[in-house]
Design a protein around this motif. Structure first.
Motif, short mmCIF file in Angstrom:
data_model
loop_
_atom_site.label_atom_id
_atom_site.label_comp_id
_atom_site.label_asym_id
_atom_site.label_seq_id
_atom_site.Cartn_x
_atom_site.Cartn_y
_atom_site.Cartn_z
N LEU A 7 26.58 -43.88 5.58
CA LEU A 7 27.27 -44.84 4.71
C LEU A 7 26.82 -46.26 5.01
O LEU A 7 26.69 -47.09 4.10
N ARG A 8 26.59 -46.55 6.29
CA ARG A 8 26.13 -47.89 6.65
C ARG A 8 24.78 -48.19 6.01
O ARG A 8 24.56 -49.28 5.47
N HIS A 9 23.88 -47.21 6.04
CA HIS A 9 22.58 -47.38 5.38
C HIS A 9 22.78 -47.62 3.89
O HIS A 9 22.11 -48.46 3.28
N ALA A 10 23.66 -46.84 3.28
CA ALA A 10 23.90 -46.96 1.85
C ALA A 10 24.42 -48.35 1.49
O ALA A 10 23.95 -48.97 0.53
N GLU A 11 25.36 -48.83 2.25
CA GLU A 11 25.94 -50.15 1.97
C GLU A 11 24.90 -51.25 2.11
O GLU A 11 24.86 -52.20 1.31
N ARG A 12 24.05 -51.14 3.12
CA ARG A 12 23.00 -52.15 3.31
C ARG A 12 21.98 -52.11 2.17
O ARG A 12 21.52 -53.16 1.70
N ALA A 13 21.61 -50.91 1.74
CA ALA A 13 20.65 -50.79 0.64
C ALA A 13 21.23 -51.36 -0.65
O ALA A 13 20.54 -52.06 -1.41
N LEU A 14 22.49 -51.08 -0.90
CA LEU A 14 23.13 -51.62 -2.11
C LEU A 14 23.23 -53.13 -2.04
O LEU A 14 23.01 -53.82 -3.05
N ALA A 15 23.55 -53.66 -0.87
CA ALA A 15 23.63 -55.11 -0.71
C ALA A 15 22.27 -55.77 -0.94
O ALA A 15 22.18 -56.91 -1.41
N ALA A 16 21.18 -55.03 -0.63
CA ALA A 16 19.83 -55.56 -0.82
C ALA A 16 19.43 -55.55 -2.29
O ALA A 16 18.47 -56.21 -2.68
N GLY A 17 20.13 -54.74 -3.12
CA GLY A 17 19.87 -54.74 -4.55
C GLY A 17 19.15 -53.53 -5.10
O GLY A 17 18.57 -53.61 -6.19
N VAL A 18 19.17 -52.40 -4.40
CA VAL A 18 18.50 -51.21 -4.92
C VAL A 18 19.20 -50.72 -6.18
O VAL A 18 20.37 -51.00 -6.43
N ASP A 19 18.46 -49.97 -6.98
CA ASP A 19 18.99 -49.43 -8.23
C ASP A 19 19.63 -48.06 -8.05
O ASP A 19 20.45 -47.64 -8.88
N GLY A 20 19.23 -47.34 -7.02
CA GLY A 20 19.75 -46.00 -6.79
C GLY A 20 19.61 -45.62 -5.33
O GLY A 20 18.88 -46.26 -4.56
N LEU A 21 20.32 -44.56 -4.95
CA LEU A 21 20.32 -44.10 -3.56
C LEU A 21 19.92 -42.63 -3.50
O LEU A 21 20.33 -41.82 -4.35
N ILE A 22 19.13 -42.29 -2.49
CA ILE A 22 18.79 -40.90 -2.20
C ILE A 22 19.49 -40.54 -0.90
O ILE A 22 19.21 -41.12 0.16
N LEU A 23 20.44 -39.61 -0.98
CA LEU A 23 21.27 -39.26 0.17
C LEU A 23 20.61 -38.13 0.95
O LEU A 23 20.56 -36.99 0.49
N LEU A 24 20.10 -38.47 2.14
CA LEU A 24 19.50 -37.47 3.01
C LEU A 24 20.62 -36.76 3.77
O LEU A 24 21.28 -37.37 4.60
N THR A 25 20.83 -35.49 3.47
CA THR A 25 21.94 -34.76 4.07
C THR A 25 21.43 -33.63 4.96
O THR A 25 20.23 -33.33 5.01
#
Length: 306
Positions: free
Chosen positions: A126-144
């Motif tokens: 989640l921390r990675h996701a929040e940082r990527a969104l704050a940087a302005g990415v358009d989408g997220l790929i969730l490595l599970t």
């Protein structure tokens, strides 16, 4: 779905043929895109920027405007000496979608957006996701848990739902997608797309060697082991290869792009390896997944209507 409207008529499945080091090349990417699946490959699979330029030209020549987008995967780690050169080529070729991994996407987002390119970022927490969104990415790929190669450890059910509380844009689920049933389940969770990588290793179009392909066909998920001691980051690899290359171990966290470039013979695989039963043309793999996906949807609708 949160996907761009201009992709709607070009995708026959909500699927990305995942970028795999030493496996994904022009033929596999073009076959996927012609089949209505987003085709991806790591830019470092092309040994030099000059070869990357050739690959991008070749793939574009093999596709019509109706084909699914291609999505080169760009390692944005500070040790990637090719980052600027590869980025410039992706911009010059007017790529629609770039997938970033291993590091912050922040430095590449503005130039890619300026060129009209969307940016999806690999995230494992989640921390990675929040940082990527704050940087302005358009989408997220969730490595599970269960993703082949570089992986995460989060449960996919929990991860997708937690990210959906924070983000309404495009989500891609990576980890354990072997057939159309799993693909439909990813959508039910709230993902817009899913990665499928391991299922494309044992195809004639992949760059994987025959012994690697044979090992994938013979393996089950019990033959996959997670380790951070080959590339420095958590990754799922075939135990057979790991046992034969124990001397190559490095310290966990010691990621170096040069090591990735030199590790293209590593036998990565995810838990979905249990669904690989032979060396089959990529177009047939896509057709099978499409049949399974539509059967699963029909069965689910039938059950819901009872």
């Amino acid at each position: 779905m949160a996907l761009p409207a201009d992709w709607a008529d070009r995708l026959t499945l909500p699927l990305i043929a995942a970028p795999m080091t030493g496996v994904s090349g022009p033929e596999l990417v073009a076959t996927a895109c012609r089949g209505g699946v987003i085709g991806s490959f790591p830019t470092h699979n092309a040994a030099t920027p000059e070869l990357l330029d050739e690959w991008l030209t070749r793939i574009a020549a093999d596709l019509t405007p109706e084909a699914a987008p291609i999505a080169p995967n760009l390692v944005v780690h500070r040790t990637n000496a090719r980052l600027t050169a590869d980025l410039d080529l992706l911009i010059a070729h007017r790529i629609e979608l770039v997938i970033t991994s291993v590091g912050s996407p922040a430095p590449v987002i503005e130039p890619l957006h300026r060129a009209g390119c969307r940016v999806f970022a690999d995230v494992a927490t989640l921390r990675h996701a929040e940082r990527a969104l704050a940087a302005g990415v358009d989408g997220l790929i969730l490595l599970t848990a269960g993703a082949g190669g570089q992986t995460g450890s989060a449960n996919p059910f929990a991860f997708v739902r937690a990210v959906r509380e924070r983000f309404s844009g495009p989500l891609v689920l990576a980890g354990g997608i072997s057939d159309g049933h799993a693909l439909l389940a990813a959508q039910a969770l709230g993902a817009d797309l899913a990665y499928m990588g391991t299922g494309f290793i044992a195809t004639p179009e992949s760059l994987a060697r025959e012994d690697y392909q044979a090992a994938v066909v013979a393996a089950t998920l019990d033959d996959v082991r997670e380790t951070a001691h080959i590339g420095g980051l958590p990754a799922n690899l075939l135990t057979e290869w790991l046992d034969a290359h124990a001397a190559q171990q490095v310290s966990a966290g010691d990621f170096q792009t040069e090591r990735l470039l030199g590790g293209q013979t590593v036998w990565s695989a995810g838990h979905s390896v249990s669904g690989v039963h032979g060396v089959i043309p990529a177009a047939e793999v896509i057709a099978r997944v499409r049949r399974e996906y539509h059967r699963a949807r029909a069965a689910l609708l039938e059950t819901a209507c009872k």
